[in-house]
Design a protein around this motif. Structure first.
Motif: not given
Length: 422
Positions: A29-32, A214-219, A235-238, A386-388
């Motif tokens: 539930g972010g903006i994307v 639909v995957n908009c999970a950001g981090l 991979r997400i690297v924060p 959505v991966l990046n």
């Protein structure tokens, strides 16, 4: 996939037309995510959309923790999704804010060269701006002073289409205007993909059946992709972006940026006057010790282990350790940070800086250590990931949402509805 996930989805494996909780389930539930929900119901009225968000409200991570800048799109490679979507998205974002009465301002910004070595890069940005269709004006030192009396530089460019807004309010409005069923405080724990669609079990034990996910999970987007059975190949690297606020906001009238280093995806320490009049200075980018690690004390062993297990993380470290060491030094020393800011704004002292809330950038890193440069959207059977989507994703949220919605609707109508007996 856990057995319980399969059991929960079991008994509805035959593709009957009833029994679905929604047509499209959006995780995040972010903006994307909320823009995708908005685009889905606009493009295909009657589509049943549900959004799952693990936090108690919208925009709690990247969307609500950035500097609120509506980016012009000047930095991005011509023809890339970032360039096309940011240029179009900036104009649409201003219109959306105006339509719904959301606080925003088109202030324009200066990109300032403080050293001779930066002049060729500044000139290249002028060219890139023109290729991307962005009005750009070149300034000498005297003209810089007209716009920003306290800023010093050898040359600058003014980009008129940059602005600021409240992206958290935009996200909430997108959710409200979408008419989607938005469920806060619901975290996806297990995902079971079948021939007929996708079942998601949440941490609270609820099971939601959808035709398309639909995957908009950001981090957390790479984890959600793997839960769904798709290997995202990244991979997400924060990276935590640390900000200060100016105790003397009158030093800066608008937005002031350095000339970015093309070798690194961060824009360098910049000054941004927000919608409420405060001036943010930053970000300083350091590796975060947790995906949602907004301070040095936020440490999650699982997140760190995943970062360290990914070969790409070590390759970045080897390639950029010098740059990283500088960022780390500025993170731990306010004096060093003030010194960096003084290149643009000589009047700044250490006492002018007070810590402001940090953000974390969800940076997709490929196995070979490449930092994914463009927005990255990938599809699997019945899934769109959505991966990046780090900055400028908030600026580009409306066009990104439409693109993700288009792919989701293609998956939805690609024989699914026929089989479901509609």
């Amino acid at each position: 996939m856990t057995a319980s996930g399969q059991d929960s989805a079991h008994g509805y494996g035959h593709g009957h037309g009833h029994g679905f909780d929604c047509d499209v389930l959006v995780i995040g539930g972010g903006i994307v995510g909320l823009s995708t929900a908005y685009a889905l119901t606009r493009a295909a009225p009657g589509t049943r959309v549900m959004v799952l968000e693990k936090e108690p409200g919208p925009a709690r991570h990247q969307t609500g923790r950035n500097s609120g800048v509506i980016h012009s799109g000047i930095y991005y490679r011509p023809g890339s999704l970032k360039a096309r979507f940011a240029v179009r998205g900036a104009a649409e974002m201003v219109k959306f804010c105006a339509e719904y009465g959301i606080a925003h301002k088109v202030t324009g910004k200066l990109i300032v060269a403080t050293g001779r070595d930066e002049l060729p890069r500044l000139h290249a940005l002028v060219q890139r701006g023109r290729e991307n269709g962005i009005p750009v004006r070149e300034l000498g030192p005297a003209q810089i002073e007209e716009y920003e009396p306290q800023v010093q530089g050898l040359a600058a460019i003014r980009v008129g289409t940059t602005g600021v807004c409240d992206f958290g309010a935009v996200a909430a409005q997108l959710g409200a205007a979408s008419g989607a069923d938005i469920r806060y405080g619901e975290e996806a724990a297990a995902i079971d993909r079948r021939g007929w669609g996708v079942a998601v079990r949440t941490a609270s034990g609820a099971v939601i059946r959808a035709r398309v996910l639909v995957n908009c999970a950001g981090l957390q987007c790479d984890r959600i992709a793997r839960l769904a059975g798709d290997e995202p190949r990244m991979r997400i690297v924060p990276f935590r972006g640390e900000y200060y606020e100016l105790t003397r906001p009158e030093l800066v009238r608008g937005l002031v940026y350095p000339v970015p280093d093309p070798a690194f995806p961060f824009l360098g320490v910049h000054l941004t006057r927000g919608i409420e009049g405060s001036v943010h200075v930053g970000p300083n980018a350091v590796p975060a010790l947790a995906r949602e690690g907004y301070s040095w004390s936020a440490v999650r062993p699982r997140d760190m282990a995943e970062t360290l297990a990914w070969p790409g993380s070590w390759r970045i470290a080897r390639r950029h350790w010098r740059y990283g060491a500088g960022e780390l030094h500025r993170s731990l020393s306010r004096r060093a940070f003030a010194t960096a800011v003084r290149r643009l704004l000589p009047a700044v002292t250490e006492d002018d800086l007070r810590p402001a809330p940090a953000g974390v950038r969800a940076q997709a890193v490929l196995r070979d250590g490449t930092l994914a440069d463009d927005f990255l959207i990938r599809e699997g059977p019945r899934t769109v990931h959505v991966l990046n989507a780090p900055s400028p994703a908030a600026t580009a949220a409306l066009p990104i949402g439409r693109e993700v919605a288009r792919r989701a609707l293609t998956a939805l109508t690609g024989g699914n509805l026929a089989r479901a007996g509609r």
